[in-house]
Each structure stands twice: as C-alpha cells, then as structure tokens.
Enzyme design. Structure first.
Site, short mmCIF file in Angstrom:
data_model
loop_
_atom_site.label_atom_id
_atom_site.label_comp_id
_atom_site.label_asym_id
_atom_site.label_seq_id
_atom_site.Cartn_x
_atom_site.Cartn_y
_atom_site.Cartn_z
N TYR A 1 1.04 -1.41 0.01
CA TYR A 1 0.27 -0.03 0.27
C TYR A 1 0.61 1.14 0.55
O TYR A 1 0.53 2.14 -0.29
CB TYR A 1 -1.13 -0.12 1.36
N PRO B 1 -10.61 -0.09 -2.49
CA PRO B 1 -12.63 -1.38 -2.41
C PRO B 1 -13.67 0.04 -2.49
O PRO B 1 -13.28 1.14 -2.23
CB PRO B 1 -12.57 -2.12 -1.99
N HIS C 1 -7.67 1.02 1.81
CA HIS C 1 -7.06 -0.03 1.65
C HIS C 1 -5.77 -0.11 3.24
O HIS C 1 -6.08 -1.56 3.30
CB HIS C 1 -7.22 -0.98 0.25
N SER D 1 -12.60 -11.55 -4.01
CA SER D 1 -13.18 -12.01 -3.24
C SER D 1 -13.72 -12.36 -2.49
O SER D 1 -14.63 -11.33 -3.27
CB SER D 1 -11.86 -10.61 -1.98
#
Length: 652
Positions: A135, A148, A371, A582
């Site tokens: 990240y 997301p 995230h 996912s």
C-alpha cells in the site's frame, strides 16, 4: 460436493460479518496430492465464525504469532502451483533454481533464518512489510487501483430532505458502532473455536493516509489524548466540520444531525467551487508534491488537518446521469470507486480518508475505503451494523437545543494549486472511462442450494470463475483470492491460489464432448477439494505467497542481491494475477467491488446470499483482451452449467 463420500462435511455457511474469502468453508480433510499436507483421513471439525459479547481485546495478547512456514514446504508448494501456469521448460528451469536456493547453507537457508529471527523479535513478521510494500510504497492512485467500494441497495428519496434524513441515520449508525469501539465491547469473532485478531476494527475510524513524495504514511488520530469528535461532510466540493457529540460527550440524535446537514446543504449551494478533493485522486508522487505545496498556506494546512483528524467523511453527492435499471448498480459501483469524473463527484471526496460514506441525491449510496489500515471484514461488519441500526423504527427524540453552525473549511487556491487541480481533473477524466464495471445479481441460486448439495459455496463460485475464464481465453491464469490471517496476532491476508492442476483438468473436461458427465463431476469434486485444501493452508499461515514475499523483503533488508527465483520467468507469471477475487460475506444485500490488480486482468467480488449471489466484475477498457461484460455473462453461464452438471449426474 460430497454426495458419494461417507460422513460428508456439513458445510457451515457463516453469515457473520468479518469473514473474508475462504473462511466460510468447512475444512477439507483429504488433501490432493500436490498439496503436500499431512491431514488425517477423517474430516476435520467444520470451521465457524461466531460473535461473542465480551470485551473485544480480551484475547489479543494471547493470540499466536504468524508462523514462518518451513522453507522446503513452501518451495514444493510453489512448484505445484506453477504446474498449470508455465511451460514444462520454464518449470524445469525453476526446479533447478529452487534446488540451488534450498542448498544447505545457501541463500535460502540464510534468508529463512533471518525471517525466523524477525518473527521472534516482532509481534507479526509480515504486517509492517505488507502495509508498506503493498500500500504505502505504491505510487498508483488510490481510487480504482487500491481502494475498494461497497454498493448498498438503491434508496428512493422523494426529495433532498429524504437524502438528508438517510445521511443523518447513517451517521448515527456509525457513531453507534464507534461506541463499541470506544468501550471495547465489540463482539469477539471466533474461527473454529479460536479467537480472531480484532486489531483492524480499531484502525478504520479517525485514521487517514498522508501522502509523501516517495512513500505514504497512515496516521490514526483515535489513539491520541484528545480523540476527534467531528466528522467531515462534503457537498458541492465544499468541506464542513460537523461536531457529532454534544458538550457532555453524548452523540447527537438523528434529528439534530439532520438539522446540521440541512445547514451544510444551504451553505453550499454554489456549484462553481474548485474541487480541492480531486487532488487526492492523483498519482501518489504527484499528490505528494501538490500536498506539500497546498499545506504551505496556514489556512489550507488547518483545513487539511481537520479533514484528516475527522472520525469519517460523508459525501453528499449530486445526482448522476440517469441510466436504465439493468446498469444502475454498475454505474453506482463506478461512482463509489471514483466519483464519476471531475464533472460529477470525483471532487466530492477525500480519497486518503479511511472511510467515506457516499449518499447521492438520486438514491445511490455506499462507501469507499482506503485499504492500507484494514481489510474488508471490519468494513462489512460496520455496514451490517449501520444498516441494522437504520432499520430500527424508533429513534430517540431530544429537545431541539440550538446547535452551532457547522464550520466551513477554507482553502486559499493559488495559481499553482489551481494548476495541480487541473492536472488531477485531467488524470481522473482519463481513469474514469477506462474502468469497465459490471455489477449483477445472479438470482438462480445461492449458498442455500450449494450447501444442500454438500459443497462449499466459495469453492463452487471460484471454479465457475475458472471455467468462465477458460471459456473466454482457452487457458487458465494465476488467480488470487483473499484469505484472512486474523487467527494470528495483527494478521492481514494470504492468497488462496484458486488455479490448480485439478481446476485445469476440470475446466478442460467441462466442454469436452468425449467425457461423460460422471467424469466431469468427479473432476469438479477434485477441483473443489483442492481449493478447500489450499484455503485451509492459507488461513493457518501455511500458504506460499506471504512467505515468498517475506524472503524477498529479507533479501532487500539484508542488502544482498535478489535470489534468482525472484528474477525467474515463472515467478513473474505466477505473481501476475489476471483474476483478483474476494468473497465479501455480508448480511446486507450489498456488493463490494475492486479494480483489477494488473492492466490485463479482472477484479471480481461476490457476496453469496441464501438464494442469490451478488457479483461485481471490473476490467480496463484500455486493454483490448479484457471485457468485463463478457466475463460476467460467461460467469453466469458457468454457474448454471455446473448446477446442471450436478443435477443431471445426481438424478436417479
């Protein structure tokens, strides 16, 4: 699918929130040959997640540490995962490199010992490396590429008051969730009788990502001596502080929040303001430089800090262009991911903020989250809690005492900042049309049916995804499915590699006219068993991807040359995840969506409900080979064809 296996596992579909892909599975006892697992022949106890009302950090200190898997085991499993993905020549070359890597006293031995030392000295040998490398070191924009989004069912507001009332209830619901965080009374989650790490739940409120010129940081303002008592509300690109607690520390009521939101609305009717928030959507290096330029001004710095310190952000969005019902949720998903472009709502965001709830005037609603601090489970738990809270019929009434006017945040826009905003607008307006999003509700069956045929809903959907991709490209590809490592202290995720030798055999046989249905079904069962075995490995810290990352990071930290296995063609192929998927299990009729991991790949999320499955597929239009609409259609067909195969074969 164990209709012919004596003592078949009862597949517990765990409807608790906080369950990421793969955890909703019973554990396979009989592993396929490639897995190299010494599992007993009797079926293991089914996995289940339960919530227990007790102080949520009670078990935190006693949680086990994430293990460092044996080096030889990881290397053998790595070679097995390569079999369906690379040529025989590439595999032979990789075998040679692995043999050298495993040589006694060699580079692998040295890196493994370094990792084991790190594991002894730290609470979790992986978590810091994971957050940094995946990240904070990433220089790609946060929207689409890493953040997301969650799409909630459409609301039917009759007017602007309806939008405000909904937003007020939503804010009150999040504050009710925050009460459990503050009191540490969040229900503890268990997996197979073992408590899970609850740390991520404490990272999502009052936190924010801070851009840097080369790497970013995350700051959690909830841990300070004076925690935040305000949220940020943005409307027509204008940011406001909304204090959500009264002077005695009690949260405002829904009615009080509603009155404050109306004040904000009426103070921000101008639509010609500079979209300062769009700066946060840019490439991280570009935003890092613009950020330093922005906060040089004292007023700007105070406004930015106020946004960063807020508990969360609420975006009151302008209505998007009307679309037909069949693509409404696809358009909403795109809006949640990126805001729709500079003409619409992309400037009505602060993408660095961990939590942004979005309520559109046209009834579109959902959220996007940064995230780095957290995976999906705490977000989904929060969504479920808020939706349940909002559905309460009674809300506490309180005397309408006068409340201060919410403070508007001021920004001084210099010519240089204006130039940075224009650059961010241009980049966003390239990014928005490039993302193809398809959200659909597969209504033919859900996890209730899949459990009735004694199969794992997650594994069945993953095999349908394998079949859809194979039908589209006549080949299989590396597939990533997120699994939770929260069984361990500060655990984040591991990858379930859904593509296996078994899955390849199944998809090749499925459309082969020379194969009998019984053989196809047997191959499907083997593929599902292989997936469940890999899931078991992953959630117990025995899969390969995080271990390989650790060995690679250890080599970098030791300032030694990168081992050849990481420069190998096979490694490049294996880590190029064309399918990035996912399962995000929620009690709410919602769907999460994510952008693809690679330029020529897909992002796939799914939420299996009792009688239907919500799915979201994304791809980039700039890649000629990918097509989200076509893959979505093939995925529907694959699910139906697999159900038909099961029913035809099991028919007496």
């Amino acid at each position: 699918m164990q209709h012919n296996v004596k003592g078949a596992v009862k597949n517990h579909s765990i409807n608790e929130p906080g369950v990421i892909a793969g955890i909703m599975l019973s554990v396979l006892a009989r592993a396929p040959s490639w897995a190299g697992m010494a599992l007993p022949s009797l079926l293991l106890r089914p996995v289940a997640v339960v919530s227990v009302i007790e102080r949520s950090m009670t078990h935190q200190e006693a949680l086990p540490k994430l293990p460092v898997p044996p080096l030889k085991q990881t290397c053998e499993r790595y070679l097995s995962t390569l079999e369906p993905l690379v040529t025989s020549e590439e595999l032979a070359h990789t075998r040679t490199l692995i043999a050298e890597f495993l040589r006694s006293g060699g580079v692998g031995d040295r890196l493994q010992k370094g990792l084991e030392r790190r594991a002894r000295k730290t609470e979790n040998w992986l978590s810091d490396w994971w957050m940094q490398s995946v990240y904070l070191d990433s220089r790609m924009p946060v929207p689409v590429y890493t953040s997301p989004a969650v799409v909630l069912p459409q609301m039917h507001f009759q007017d602007q008051q309806g939008q405000m009332r909904f937003a007020a209830k939503l804010i009150a619901g999040v504050l009710d969730f925050k009460r459990m965080i503050d009191n540490k009374t969040l229900p503890v989650e268990y997996l197979g009788g073992k408590p899970l790490c609850m740390n991520q739940y404490y990272q999502v409120l009052s936190s924010c990502r801070i851009p840097g010129p080369k790497k970013d940081t995350v700051v959690n303002y909830a841990t300070g001596t004076s925690p935040s008592t305000h949220i940020t509300v943005v409307h027509n690109f204008q940011f406001f502080i909304l204090d959500v607690y009264s002077s005695n520390g009690i949260p405002l009521t829904v009615d009080q929040i509603y009155v404050q939101l109306e004040k904000i609305w009426n103070s921000s009717l101008q639509t010609n303001k500079e979209p300062i928030g769009i700066l946060t959507s840019n490439h991280r290096n570009t935003w890092g430089k613009a950020y330093n330029n922005l906060i040089r001004d004292k007023t700007n710095k105070e406004s930015v800090r106020t946004i960063q310190k807020s508990i969360f952000l609420v975006c009151l969005d302008a209505p998007m262009p009307r679309v037909s019902d069949d693509i409404f949720y696809s358009k909403v998903a795109a809006q949640m991911l990126h805001g729709g472009g500079s003409r619409w709502n992309s400037g009505n965001r602060w993408f660095d903020k961990t939590l942004q709830f979005i309520v559109g005037e046209d009834g579109s609603c959902g959220l996007t989250y940064e995230h780095a601090p957290s995976e999906g489970p705490p977000i989904v738990f929060l969504v479920d809690h808020v939706v349940k809270y909002m559905n309460k019929t009674e809300f506490r009434r309180a005397p309408m005492v006068p409340l201060p006017l919410p403070q508007k945040l001021r920004f001084n826009i210099t010519p240089e900042i204006k130039k940075d905003i224009e650059k961010a607008k241009q980049n966003m307006n390239i990014m928005v049309p490039d993302l193809d999003v398809r959200v659909f509700n597969f209504s033919h069956f859900g996890k209730k049916y899949l459990k009735s045929i004694k199969t794992s809903p997650d594994a069945f959907i993953q095999m349908a995804l394998q079949l859809a991709y194979y039908r589209m490209y006549q080949t299989c590809c590396p597939t990533y499915e997120s699994a939770s490592l929260r069984m361990f202290k500060l655990g984040r995720t591991e990858a379930i590699r859904s593509t296996s030798t078994e899955s390849l055999r199944f998809v090749q046989a499925m459309d082969d006219q020379s194969k009998q249905d019984t053989e196809k079904l047997a191959l499907l069962e083997q593929a599902i068993q292989a997936h469940r075995a890999y899931t078991h490995m992953a959630i117990h810290g025995q899969a390969i991807d995080r271990h390989l990352l650790g060995l690679r990071m250890q080599a970098i930290e030791d300032l030694t040359s990168l081992p050849e296995i990481f420069m190998d063609t096979s490694y490049a192929v294996a880590t190029h995840f064309n399918l990035f998927s996912s399962q995000v299990g929620s009690k709410t009729d919602c769907v999460m969506c994510i952008g693809p991991m690679v330029p020529d790949g897909y992002g796939i999320c799914y939420n299996p409900m009792a009688n239907h499955i919500h799915l979201a597929v994304t791809a980039f239009n700039s890649c000629e080979e990918t097509n989200a609409t076509r893959l979505a259609k093939l995925l529907k067909a694959a699910l139906l064809d697999m159900k038909s195969l099961v029913e035809q074969t099991l028919r007496p």
